[in-house]
Design an enzyme around this catalytic site. Structure first.
Site, mmCIF file in Angstrom:
data_model
loop_
_atom_site.group_PDB
_atom_site.id
_atom_site.type_symbol
_atom_site.label_atom_id
_atom_site.label_comp_id
_atom_site.label_asym_id
_atom_site.label_seq_id
_atom_site.Cartn_x
_atom_site.Cartn_y
_atom_site.Cartn_z
ATOM 1 C CB ALA A 136 0.446 7.019 -3.570
ATOM 2 C CD GLN B 280 -3.076 2.660 7.065
ATOM 3 O OE1 GLN B 280 -3.797 3.290 7.883
ATOM 4 N NE2 GLN B 280 -3.654 2.762 6.131
ATOM 5 N NE ARG C 141 0.219 1.354 3.661
ATOM 6 C CZ ARG C 141 1.108 2.118 3.699
ATOM 7 N NH1 ARG C 141 2.434 1.599 3.684
ATOM 8 N NH2 ARG C 141 0.892 3.281 3.967
ATOM 9 N NE ARG D 210 -6.183 0.855 -1.742
ATOM 10 C CZ ARG D 210 -5.596 1.661 -0.603
ATOM 11 N NH1 ARG D 210 -4.236 1.433 -0.568
ATOM 12 N NH2 ARG D 210 -6.100 2.339 0.265
ATOM 13 C CG ASP E 260 -2.730 8.073 -1.020
ATOM 14 O OD1 ASP E 260 -2.892 8.450 -0.097
ATOM 15 O OD2 ASP E 260 -2.671 7.007 -1.217
ATOM 16 C CG ASN F 247 -2.014 11.503 3.069
ATOM 17 O OD1 ASN F 247 -1.447 10.707 2.246
ATOM 18 N ND2 ASN F 247 -1.752 11.640 4.332
HETATM 19 O O1 MRU Z 1 -4.405 3.319 2.343
HETATM 20 P P1 MRU Z 1 -3.044 3.490 2.346
HETATM 21 O O2 MRU Z 1 -2.121 2.858 3.222
HETATM 22 O O3 MRU Z 1 -2.409 2.926 0.701
HETATM 23 O O4 MRU Z 1 -2.662 4.846 2.140
HETATM 24 C C1 MRU Z 1 -1.368 5.509 2.112
HETATM 25 C C2 MRU Z 1 -1.389 7.047 2.635
HETATM 26 O O5 MRU Z 1 -2.354 7.590 2.564
HETATM 27 C C3 MRU Z 1 -0.009 7.591 2.142
HETATM 28 O O6 MRU Z 1 -0.032 8.909 3.157
HETATM 29 C C4 MRU Z 1 0.292 8.108 0.943
HETATM 30 O O7 MRU Z 1 -0.114 6.997 0.034
HETATM 31 C C5 MRU Z 1 1.514 8.776 0.458
HETATM 32 S S1 MRU Z 1 2.681 7.251 0.387
HETATM 33 C C6 MRU Z 1 4.246 7.914 0.256
#
Ligand code: MRU
Length: 364
Positions: A55, A203, A53, A90, A244, A254
C-alpha cells in the site's frame, strides 16, 4: 534497507538520469532488477501488474507518476486524466487514492506552468514521509517486542508471525510490520520470524524471506495453513501484519488470509498487531466488510505458481487440471474486535473509533 550491503529504497529519483527508478519486484528473490519508469503508462503498468506493490509504495509510485506526467503536460486535463488512470490500477489500498488526492489538491490551484517542479518536490516528500513514518512505527512496535521479551527466559527469541510482505519492499523503506523486527535486531533483541508463504503470489516466500535473509533476521518460511497449529503449540508470541486500508472503526483490510490468522490468534490468546502509517486509514469508511472494494485478480495466479525452474529461468508451473477455474480475491477484512492494537507512527492504539481518535484527534 540493504541489498548486498548497499542501501536501497524501493523507489527513488536518480538525479544523474533525471528518471524515477524502482526495484522490479516480479523477479525477486531470484533476480534483482532495477527499471526506470518514464511515462504515465509505465507507472500505471508498474502498479497494476505489481512491479511495485504494498500500500505505501503504491501511493508513493502514484505520486511520482503524476509528477512525471506534469513535466510532460501540466494542464488541468492531464492532471485529472493521470489521477483517473493511476486510480484505476488497484482498488483496495487506500494509500493510492490518498497520494493522488494529495497531489491534485496541491497542484490544481497552481498555474499550469508552475506545476511540474512542485509536483516532483511533493512526490519526494511523500516518499520521505513514508520512510519516517515507518521508522517511527518500528520504534513504537519495538516497545511491544521488548515487553514480550522481558517475560521470556533470557535469550529466548520473541517469535513473530507475519503474513504477506509488509516489509521495506512494500513501502519506500523500513516496512510497516517488519520495521519493529528490524529495530529489534538492531537492538540485539532475539527474534524469530515465521514467514507465511502467502499464496497465491507468495509475497512471503519471495519477498519477506528475501528481506529477512538480507538483514540476518532469523526466520522460517511456513505454508499459509501452518499458523494455527504453531499458535496452538505456543510457538507464536505475537502476530504483526500490515494493512492496505484500515477503517475509522479499526477494521483491517489486508492480504487474503490475514483474517484466518487473526481468528487463530484470538482463539489461542496470541496478540495480533497491525502496523500502519496514517495514510492507510480511510476515515470515510466505518464498516470494512461492507464497504472496502476487494480486488479480484486473474485466476492464473491460483492455477499456476511462479518460481525458478530447473534450467535457471523464472517461469510458471501449472498446478491444477486443465479446465479448472480459480477464484482469486486478493484481500480480506479482519474485524476490529480481533485486533489487539494498531501500531502507527504516533503510537499504539486500540482498533476502535476511540483508539484512533486518541492518536488522530484532527480526524474526529
Ligand atoms: O497485493 P500486495 O502485494 O500489494 O499486498 C500487500 C499487502 O497486503 C501488505 O500487507 C499491505 O499492503 C501492507 S504494506 C506495508
Amino acid at each position: 534497507m540493504k541489498v548486498n550491503g548497499e542501501h536501497y529504497r524501493s523507489i527513488w529519483f536518480d538525479s544523474d538520469s533525471g528518471r524515477v527508478e524502482i526495484i522490479d519486484q516480479r523477479w525477486l528473490p531470484h533476480e534483482f532488477r532495477v527499471v526506470a519508469l518514464q511515462t504515465l503508462e509505465d507507472f500505471a503498468i508498474a502498479i497494476r501488474d505489481m512491479w511495485v506493490r504494498g500500500a505505501p509504495l503504491i501511493g508513493a509510485t502514484a505520486a511520482y507518476g503524476i509528477a512525471v506526467e506534469m513535466a510532460r503536460d501540466p494542464s488541468d486535463a492531464a492532471l485529472n486524466a493521470s489521477w483517473e488512470v493511476l486510480h484505476a490500477t488497484r482498488p483496495t489500498a487506500i494509500n493510492l487514492r490518498w497520494a493522488l488526492d494529495e497531489m491534485r489538491a496541491l497542484l490544481a490551484p497552481l498555474p499550469a506552468a508552475s506545476r511540474a517542479p512542485v509536483a516532483m518536490e511533493r512526490a519526494h516528500q511523500i516518499a520521505d514521509e513514508d520512510v519516517e513514518c515507518n521508522r517511527q512505527i518500528g520504534l513504537n512496535g519495538l516497545d511491544i517486542i521488548k515487553k514480550i521479551a522481558a517475560n521470556k527466559p533470557k535469550g529466548e527469541p520473541v517469535r513473530i508471525l507475519t503474513h504477506c510482505n509488509a516489509g521495506w519492499l512494500a513501502t519506500v523503506d523500513w516496512g510497516t510490520a517488519t520495521s519493529p523486527m528490524y529495530h529489534a535486531i538492531k537492538e540485539g533483541i532475539p527474534i524469530h520470524v515465521w514467514v507465511d508463504e502467502t499464496r497465491p503470489r507468495n509475497q512471503g516466500a519471495q519477498l519477506t524471506a528475501w528481506e529477512m535473509l538480507s538483514h540476518d533476521v532469523p526466520h522460517q518460511l511456513i505454508v499459509d495453513n501452518a499458523g494455527g497449529h504453531l499458535m496452538q503449540h505456543g510457538l507464536v508470541d505475537m502476530v504483526i501484519v500490515g494493512t492496505d486500508r484500515t477503517t475509522a472503526n479499526g477494521d483491517v483490510c489486508n492480504k487474503i488470509g490475514t483474517y484466518l490468522k487473526a481468528l487463530a490468534a484470538h482463539d489461542n490468546g496470541v496478540p495480533f498487531y497491525v502496523a500502519l502509517p496514517s495514510p492507510t486509514i480511510d476515515w470515510t469508511v466505518h464498516d470494512g466488510i461492507a464497504e472496502i472494494p476487494i480486488e479480484e485478480r486473474n485466476d492464473h495466479e491460483v492455477t499456476h505458481v511462479q518460481g525458478k525452474l530447473a534450467d535457471g529461468n523464472i517461469g510458471d508451473v501449472q498446478i491444477s487440471p486443465d479446465g479448472t477455474r480459480g477464484g482469486n480475491p486478493a484481500f480480506d477484512v479482519t474485524p476490529a474486535r480481533l485486533v489487539t492494537g494498531l501500531i502507527t507512527e504516533r503510537g499504539v492504539c486500540a482498533a476502535s473509533p476511540e483508539g484512533l481518535a486518541s492518536l488522530f484527534p484532527e480526524h474526529v
